[in-house]
Scaffold this motif. Sequence first.
Motif, PDB file in Angstrom:
ATOM      1  N   ALA A 114       0.840  -1.198   0.000  1.00 54.31           N
ATOM      2  CA  ALA A 114       0.000   0.000   0.000  1.00 54.31           C
ATOM      3  C   ALA A 114       0.877   1.250   0.000  1.00 54.31           C
ATOM      4  CB  ALA A 114      -0.927  -0.010   1.214  1.00 54.31           C
ATOM      5  N   ARG A 115       1.959   1.208   0.776  1.00 56.23           N
ATOM      6  CA  ARG A 115       2.869   2.362   0.818  1.00 56.23           C
ATOM      7  C   ARG A 115       3.650   2.469  -0.485  1.00 56.23           C
ATOM      8  NH1 ARG A 115       4.687   2.731   7.244  1.00 56.23           N
ATOM      9  NH2 ARG A 115       2.552   3.192   7.907  1.00 56.23           N
ATOM     10  N   GLN A 116       3.943   1.322  -1.096  1.00 50.20           N
ATOM     11  CA  GLN A 116       4.567   1.330  -2.428  1.00 50.20           C
ATOM     12  C   GLN A 116       3.681   2.074  -3.423  1.00 50.20           C
ATOM     13  OE1 GLN A 116       5.469  -3.017  -2.870  1.00 50.20           O
ATOM     14  NE2 GLN A 116       6.669  -2.321  -4.610  1.00 50.20           N
ATOM     15  N   ILE A 117       2.389   1.769  -3.407  1.00 49.54           N
ATOM     16  CA  ILE A 117       1.462   2.388  -4.359  1.00 49.54           C
ATOM     17  C   ILE A 117       1.379   3.886  -4.121  1.00 49.54           C
ATOM     18  CG2 ILE A 117      -0.949   2.484  -5.106  1.00 49.54           C
ATOM     19  CD1 ILE A 117      -1.121  -0.532  -4.390  1.00 49.54           C
ATOM     20  N   MET A 118       1.370   4.288  -2.831  1.00 49.00           N
ATOM     21  CA  MET A 118       1.331   5.720  -2.527  1.00 49.00           C
ATOM     22  C   MET A 118       2.618   6.416  -2.975  1.00 49.00           C
ATOM     23  SD  MET A 118      -1.642   6.148  -1.388  1.00 49.00           S
ATOM     24  CE  MET A 118      -1.519   7.888  -0.985  1.00 49.00           C
ATOM     25  N   ASN A 119       3.771   5.786  -2.716  1.00 48.09           N
ATOM     26  CA  ASN A 119       5.056   6.433  -2.976  1.00 48.09           C
ATOM     27  C   ASN A 119       5.498   6.329  -4.435  1.00 48.09           C
ATOM     28  OD1 ASN A 119       5.243   7.090  -0.268  1.00 48.09           O
ATOM     29  ND2 ASN A 119       6.322   5.199   0.251  1.00 48.09           N
ATOM     30  N   ASP A 120       5.322   5.146  -5.037  1.00 43.37           N
ATOM     31  CA  ASP A 120       5.863   4.915  -6.383  1.00 43.37           C
ATOM     32  C   ASP A 120       4.840   5.161  -7.491  1.00 43.37           C
ATOM     33  OD1 ASP A 120       7.962   4.146  -4.876  1.00 43.37           O
ATOM     34  OD2 ASP A 120       7.797   2.002  -5.286  1.00 43.37           O
ATOM     35  N   TYR A 121       3.549   5.132  -7.151  1.00 43.21           N
ATOM     36  CA  TYR A 121       2.523   5.268  -8.197  1.00 43.21           C
ATOM     37  C   TYR A 121       1.516   6.364  -7.865  1.00 43.21           C
ATOM     38  CZ  TYR A 121       4.524   0.775  -9.499  1.00 43.21           C
ATOM     39  OH  TYR A 121       5.396  -0.231  -9.854  1.00 43.21           O
ATOM     40  N   GLN A 122       1.903   7.286  -6.991  1.00 40.17           N
ATOM     41  CA  GLN A 122       1.055   8.438  -6.633  1.00 40.17           C
ATOM     42  C   GLN A 122      -0.346   8.004  -6.184  1.00 40.17           C
ATOM     43  OE1 GLN A 122       2.774   8.467  -9.875  1.00 40.17           O
ATOM     44  NE2 GLN A 122       4.439   9.159  -8.559  1.00 40.17           N
ATOM     45  N   GLY A 123      -0.423   6.828  -5.563  1.00 44.15           N
ATOM     46  CA  GLY A 123      -1.715   6.380  -5.049  1.00 44.15           C
ATOM     47  C   GLY A 123      -2.618   5.762  -6.097  1.00 44.15           C
ATOM     48  N   ILE A 124      -2.146   5.719  -7.346  1.00 43.10           N
ATOM     49  CA  ILE A 124      -2.946   5.122  -8.425  1.00 43.10           C
ATOM     50  C   ILE A 124      -2.485   3.681  -8.633  1.00 43.10           C
ATOM     51  CG2 ILE A 124      -3.722   5.324 -10.808  1.00 43.10           C
ATOM     52  CD1 ILE A 124      -4.396   7.751  -9.117  1.00 43.10           C
ATOM     53  N   PHE A 125      -3.400   2.755  -8.548  1.00 42.71           N
ATOM     54  CA  PHE A 125      -3.029   1.348  -8.684  1.00 42.71           C
ATOM     55  C   PHE A 125      -2.420   1.102 -10.063  1.00 42.71           C
ATOM     56  CE2 PHE A 125      -3.128  -3.155  -8.484  1.00 42.71           C
ATOM     57  CZ  PHE A 125      -3.215  -3.476  -7.142  1.00 42.71           C
ATOM     58  N   PRO A 126      -1.240   0.474 -10.130  1.00 45.30           N
ATOM     59  CA  PRO A 126      -0.592   0.243 -11.432  1.00 45.30           C
ATOM     60  C   PRO A 126      -1.439  -0.649 -12.340  1.00 45.30           C
ATOM     61  CG  PRO A 126       0.529  -0.960  -9.685  1.00 45.30           C
ATOM     62  CD  PRO A 126      -0.432  -0.035  -9.017  1.00 45.30           C
ATOM     63  N   VAL A 127      -1.411  -0.336 -13.634  1.00 46.06           N
ATOM     64  CA  VAL A 127      -2.271  -1.020 -14.604  1.00 46.06           C
ATOM     65  C   VAL A 127      -1.558  -2.181 -15.281  1.00 46.06           C
ATOM     66  CG1 VAL A 127      -3.485  -0.731 -16.799  1.00 46.06           C
ATOM     67  CG2 VAL A 127      -3.663   1.039 -15.028  1.00 46.06           C
ATOM     68  N   GLU A 128      -0.264  -1.981 -15.555  1.00 47.53           N
ATOM     69  CA  GLU A 128       0.467  -3.003 -16.317  1.00 47.53           C
ATOM     70  C   GLU A 128       0.836  -4.198 -15.449  1.00 47.53           C
ATOM     71  OE1 GLU A 128       0.766  -2.863 -19.533  1.00 47.53           O
ATOM     72  OE2 GLU A 128      -0.285  -0.929 -19.462  1.00 47.53           O
ATOM     73  N   TYR A 129       0.746  -5.382 -16.027  1.00 47.15           N
ATOM     74  CA  TYR A 129       1.067  -6.628 -15.326  1.00 47.15           C
ATOM     75  C   TYR A 129       2.441  -6.562 -14.679  1.00 47.15           C
ATOM     76  CZ  TYR A 129       2.491 -11.524 -14.794  1.00 47.15           C
ATOM     77  OH  TYR A 129       2.966 -12.707 -14.310  1.00 47.15           O
ATOM     78  N   GLU A 130       3.438  -6.103 -15.424  1.00 47.32           N
ATOM     79  CA  GLU A 130       4.808  -6.072 -14.903  1.00 47.32           C
ATOM     80  C   GLU A 130       4.950  -5.128 -13.715  1.00 47.32           C
ATOM     81  OE1 GLU A 130       7.137  -8.048 -15.681  1.00 47.32           O
ATOM     82  OE2 GLU A 130       6.194  -9.013 -17.405  1.00 47.32           O
ATOM     83  N   GLU A 131       4.139  -4.072 -13.705  1.00 53.31           N
ATOM     84  CA  GLU A 131       4.174  -3.137 -12.580  1.00 53.31           C
ATOM     85  C   GLU A 131       3.441  -3.722 -11.375  1.00 53.31           C
ATOM     86  OE1 GLU A 131       5.986  -0.301 -12.573  1.00 53.31           O
ATOM     87  OE2 GLU A 131       6.661  -1.071 -14.513  1.00 53.31           O
TER      88      GLU A 131
END
Length: 359
Positions: A114-131
């Motif tokens: 959850a903190r990864q998503i906030m820090n690395d993806y600006q709180g937006i859930f990554p769309v791509e499989y690899e992400e």
Amino acid sequence: MKRNKLFNELNRLSFLEKNKTVTSFLHIGNRLLEWYRNNARDLPFRQTKDPYKIWICEIVFQQTRINQGLNHYNNFIKRFPDVKTLAEAEENEVLLHWKGLGYYSRAINIHKAARQIMNDYQGIFPVEYEEILKLKGVGKYTAAAISSICFGGKIPAVDGNFYRVLSRLFADDFDISNAKAFAYFSELATLVMPDNVGDFNQAMMDLGSEICKPKNPLCGECPVHEDCLAFSLQKISAYPVKTKKVKAEDLSLTYYFVHRNGEFLIRQRKDDFIWKKLFEFPSFLPETMKTFITGSKIISHKLTHKNLSIEIFNVEVTSEKIWNDFITENQYLITNFEASHEKSFPKPLENYIQNSLKD
DNA sequence: AACTCGGGGGG
DNA sequence: CCCCCAGAGTT
């Protein structure tokens, strides 16, 4: 061709090589989709494509049956309705919501992710499989499930259900305990997989749990039993093939339920070994305190790879000085029955605390 | 590539 | 008693 390359690599005569005239099994996937439209289980995460909720449900239900994890899922979503709320929460509160569910590293990783998503993806859930795959606690299965269900990814979510259903459909004796089983059955899945992969993945899960069950499958109600080679051979129980067995080892643990005036002592475990970061009783007692022992109880508890024998000594401390010295020297936490509800204990200790109230 | 991580339910 | 479950991380 990729498929033949894989089969050759595995040095194995596949069903497909024995039946070269058959080129497609797409009708099987389509029939599963039709069945799914009429027979999908009514589950709280089926009415949404919110990647947050799908992610949480996929983690909760790793190695966990629906009935076992349903309350945990609902409570978790209620307390942590979105990524931001989860990321801002304390790790211990996340663990508390995992209490009794097992595989506690899932709770630790879900919080880190959850903190990864906030820090690395600006709180937006990554769309791509690899992400998606980069998130802590998210492996190939979960990334495929989220990608296909929420974002239209075309990747089969190969799990235990896929192993069982596909090995039966093709009477395929590929050993599912082989490290290459995931790659092998992923390839097999693509032969059956229709365009709507999200629904197909969920259809396979429902078929696997409701119809194509490990034991006593309901082949008469199966929408694809006419296409099932194991069924036509009457060899359903032979699949899937699994050779590797893990034997449980015996392990003895000792705890001291150290209490005084309704309060008792606990500490938090490390994040290695079993029961990661859960709370437990002291497991050591100095000689000077052993006069306070009033009795003990032995609890048997089975884990997947361990048979535990837990001896819990009841220690009622009557000296305030000894009580205080013991706490400060060992940095134990003090709690009571009510407050202990706010911490996550291993199941056998949770049960012990519950029973201690009745005495 | 093998090992480890829970707890519950079914046969 | 053994098996399995909407698997992933570590070594």
